[in-house]
Design a protein around this motif. Structure first.
Motif, PDB file in Angstrom:
ATOM      1  N   ALA A 115      47.441  63.050  60.749  1.00 35.45           N
ATOM      2  CA  ALA A 115      46.214  62.499  60.171  1.00 35.45           C
ATOM      3  C   ALA A 115      46.422  61.020  59.890  1.00 35.45           C
ATOM      4  O   ALA A 115      47.548  60.565  59.648  1.00 35.45           O
ATOM      5  CB  ALA A 115      45.832  63.229  58.880  1.00 35.45           C
ATOM      6  N   TRP A 116      45.308  60.299  59.941  1.00 35.47           N
ATOM      7  CA  TRP A 116      45.297  58.873  59.595  1.00 35.47           C
ATOM      8  C   TRP A 116      44.874  58.760  58.133  1.00 35.47           C
ATOM      9  O   TRP A 116      43.861  59.321  57.733  1.00 35.47           O
ATOM     10  CB  TRP A 116      44.316  58.128  60.495  1.00 35.47           C
ATOM     11  N   TRP A 117      45.652  58.031  57.326  1.00 37.52           N
ATOM     12  CA  TRP A 117      45.423  57.903  55.898  1.00 37.52           C
ATOM     13  C   TRP A 117      45.207  56.436  55.513  1.00 37.52           C
ATOM     14  O   TRP A 117      45.934  55.563  55.989  1.00 37.52           O
ATOM     15  CB  TRP A 117      46.644  58.382  55.124  1.00 37.52           C
ATOM     16  N   THR A 118      44.286  56.183  54.602  1.00 36.48           N
ATOM     17  CA  THR A 118      44.161  54.854  54.011  1.00 36.48           C
ATOM     18  C   THR A 118      45.132  54.767  52.834  1.00 36.48           C
ATOM     19  O   THR A 118      45.597  55.796  52.304  1.00 36.48           O
ATOM     20  CB  THR A 118      42.741  54.581  53.486  1.00 36.48           C
ATOM     21  N   ALA A 119      45.408  53.545  52.395  1.00 37.06           N
ATOM     22  CA  ALA A 119      46.250  53.371  51.209  1.00 37.06           C
ATOM     23  C   ALA A 119      45.607  54.069  50.011  1.00 37.06           C
ATOM     24  O   ALA A 119      46.293  54.718  49.217  1.00 37.06           O
ATOM     25  CB  ALA A 119      46.470  51.891  50.923  1.00 37.06           C
ATOM     26  N   GLN A 120      44.289  53.973  49.902  1.00 41.78           N
ATOM     27  CA  GLN A 120      43.584  54.616  48.785  1.00 41.78           C
ATOM     28  C   GLN A 120      43.730  56.134  48.842  1.00 41.78           C
ATOM     29  O   GLN A 120      43.944  56.780  47.824  1.00 41.78           O
ATOM     30  CB  GLN A 120      42.105  54.211  48.775  1.00 41.78           C
ATOM     31  N   ASP A 121      43.627  56.711  50.049  1.00 41.61           N
ATOM     32  CA  ASP A 121      43.845  58.156  50.206  1.00 41.61           C
ATOM     33  C   ASP A 121      45.218  58.544  49.669  1.00 41.61           C
ATOM     34  O   ASP A 121      45.380  59.549  48.982  1.00 41.61           O
ATOM     35  CB  ASP A 121      43.790  58.579  51.680  1.00 41.61           C
ATOM     36  N   LEU A 122      46.210  57.738  50.007  1.00 41.29           N
ATOM     37  CA  LEU A 122      47.583  58.033  49.593  1.00 41.29           C
ATOM     38  C   LEU A 122      47.754  57.900  48.085  1.00 41.29           C
ATOM     39  O   LEU A 122      48.488  58.679  47.472  1.00 41.29           O
ATOM     40  CB  LEU A 122      48.569  57.113  50.321  1.00 41.29           C
ATOM     41  N   LEU A 123      47.088  56.927  47.496  1.00 42.31           N
ATOM     42  CA  LEU A 123      47.175  56.745  46.047  1.00 42.31           C
ATOM     43  C   LEU A 123      46.525  57.896  45.287  1.00 42.31           C
ATOM     44  O   LEU A 123      46.947  58.233  44.190  1.00 42.31           O
ATOM     45  CB  LEU A 123      46.525  55.424  45.629  1.00 42.31           C
ATOM     46  N   GLU A 124      45.502  58.524  45.890  1.00 39.03           N
ATOM     47  CA  GLU A 124      44.732  59.558  45.198  1.00 39.03           C
ATOM     48  C   GLU A 124      45.160  60.989  45.528  1.00 39.03           C
ATOM     49  O   GLU A 124      44.786  61.912  44.804  1.00 39.03           O
ATOM     50  CB  GLU A 124      43.251  59.396  45.543  1.00 39.03           C
ATOM     51  N   THR A 125      45.925  61.193  46.560  1.00 40.01           N
ATOM     52  CA  THR A 125      46.230  62.555  46.986  1.00 40.01           C
ATOM     53  C   THR A 125      47.154  63.284  46.006  1.00 40.01           C
ATOM     54  O   THR A 125      47.973  62.664  45.325  1.00 40.01           O
ATOM     55  CB  THR A 125      46.864  62.579  48.391  1.00 40.01           C
ATOM     56  N   THR A 126      46.995  64.605  45.970  1.00 38.95           N
ATOM     57  CA  THR A 126      47.915  65.452  45.215  1.00 38.95           C
ATOM     58  C   THR A 126      48.913  66.124  46.165  1.00 38.95           C
ATOM     59  O   THR A 126      49.781  66.864  45.718  1.00 38.95           O
ATOM     60  CB  THR A 126      47.147  66.533  44.430  1.00 38.95           C
ATOM     61  N   GLU A 127      48.759  65.853  47.461  1.00 37.63           N
ATOM     62  CA  GLU A 127      49.691  66.411  48.436  1.00 37.63           C
ATOM     63  C   GLU A 127      50.998  65.623  48.397  1.00 37.63           C
ATOM     64  O   GLU A 127      51.047  64.481  47.927  1.00 37.63           O
ATOM     65  CB  GLU A 127      49.076  66.365  49.836  1.00 37.63           C
ATOM     66  N   THR A 128      52.064  66.223  48.898  1.00 38.24           N
ATOM     67  CA  THR A 128      53.364  65.576  48.911  1.00 38.24           C
ATOM     68  C   THR A 128      53.452  64.621  50.098  1.00 38.24           C
ATOM     69  O   THR A 128      53.251  65.021  51.243  1.00 38.24           O
ATOM     70  CB  THR A 128      54.490  66.624  49.013  1.00 38.24           C
ATOM     71  N   VAL A 129      53.747  63.362  49.794  1.00 36.93           N
ATOM     72  CA  VAL A 129      53.889  62.326  50.808  1.00 36.93           C
ATOM     73  C   VAL A 129      55.254  61.683  50.624  1.00 36.93           C
ATOM     74  O   VAL A 129      55.680  61.407  49.504  1.00 36.93           O
ATOM     75  CB  VAL A 129      52.780  61.257  50.669  1.00 36.93           C
ATOM     76  N   PHE A 130      55.934  61.427  51.725  1.00 35.74           N
ATOM     77  CA  PHE A 130      57.220  60.729  51.683  1.00 35.74           C
ATOM     78  C   PHE A 130      57.111  59.416  52.430  1.00 35.74           C
ATOM     79  O   PHE A 130      56.604  59.404  53.557  1.00 35.74           O
ATOM     80  CB  PHE A 130      58.321  61.593  52.300  1.00 35.74           C
ATOM     81  N   PRO A 131      57.570  58.325  51.825  1.00 37.49           N
ATOM     82  CA  PRO A 131      58.022  58.249  50.441  1.00 37.49           C
ATOM     83  C   PRO A 131      56.832  58.321  49.482  1.00 37.49           C
ATOM     84  O   PRO A 131      55.723  57.952  49.851  1.00 37.49           O
ATOM     85  CB  PRO A 131      58.717  56.885  50.369  1.00 37.49           C
ATOM     86  N   PRO A 132      57.073  58.775  48.258  1.00 37.59           N
ATOM     87  CA  PRO A 132      55.974  58.958  47.305  1.00 37.59           C
ATOM     88  C   PRO A 132      55.194  57.673  47.019  1.00 37.59           C
ATOM     89  O   PRO A 132      54.017  57.724  46.721  1.00 37.59           O
ATOM     90  CB  PRO A 132      56.676  59.458  46.035  1.00 37.59           C
ATOM     91  N   GLN A 133      55.840  56.527  47.129  1.00 35.13           N
ATOM     92  CA  GLN A 133      55.192  55.251  46.822  1.00 35.13           C
ATOM     93  C   GLN A 133      54.539  54.609  48.047  1.00 35.13           C
ATOM     94  O   GLN A 133      54.178  53.439  48.026  1.00 35.13           O
ATOM     95  CB  GLN A 133      56.187  54.286  46.173  1.00 35.13           C
TER      96      GLN A 133
END
Length: 145
Positions: A115-133
């Motif tokens: 999936a393609w993610w925006t920075a805002q999507d990443l800041l708001e998601t509750t899913e696990t993303v690596f790296p978290p920041q």
């Protein structure tokens, strides 16, 4: 000794980053992470990035990337602890639909999709993303990309 890995921030024209969705075969935990992987002996970061992009997404002719980050990290996956030294490259690409070309048998069992993610999507998601920041990193990079 830490394994050298190249991680790719593939940013499309809308500043979305391509992430891989995967499931740990042991814990069944799901996560999202950028394209990339280990470098082969004698391979430059750019050539490793091009190879990984092609293998994992089918992207040919990866434009040159800009080095943006280095990270030493230990991660747990499939019941193993793996030490990596990551070199992160940012590549501007035209939006595309990933079609893996050369996944290992192991990758075919762990990768669920993309999936393609925006920075805002990443800041708001509750899913696990690596790296978290990652959302914060992309926000910091935006004015310079």
């Amino acid at each position: 000794m830490a394994r050298l890995a190249v991680k790719l921030l593939l940013l499309d024209e809308d500043d979305r980053v391509l992430l891989i969705h995967a499931r740990d075969p042991k814990t069944h935990a799901e996560c999202w992470y950028p394209v990339g992987g280990g470098g082969d002996p004698g391979e430059t970061l750019q050539s490793a990035a091009a190879r990984e992009a092609y293998e994992e997404t089918g992207l040919r002719d990866l434009p040159p990337g800009r080095h943006v980050w280095t990270r030493d990290h230990t991660y747990e996956f499939n019941g193993e602890s793996i030490d990596v030294h990551e070199e992160w490259l940012l590549h501007r690409v035209t939006h595309f639909t990933p079609t893996p070309t050369e996944l290992s048998p192991y990758e075919t069992t762990t990768i669920l999709g993309f999936a393609w993610w925006t920075a805002q999507d990443l800041l708001e998601t509750t899913e696990t993303v690596f790296p978290p920041q990652l959302g914060h990193l992309l926000t910091e990079l935006a004015p310079r990309t």
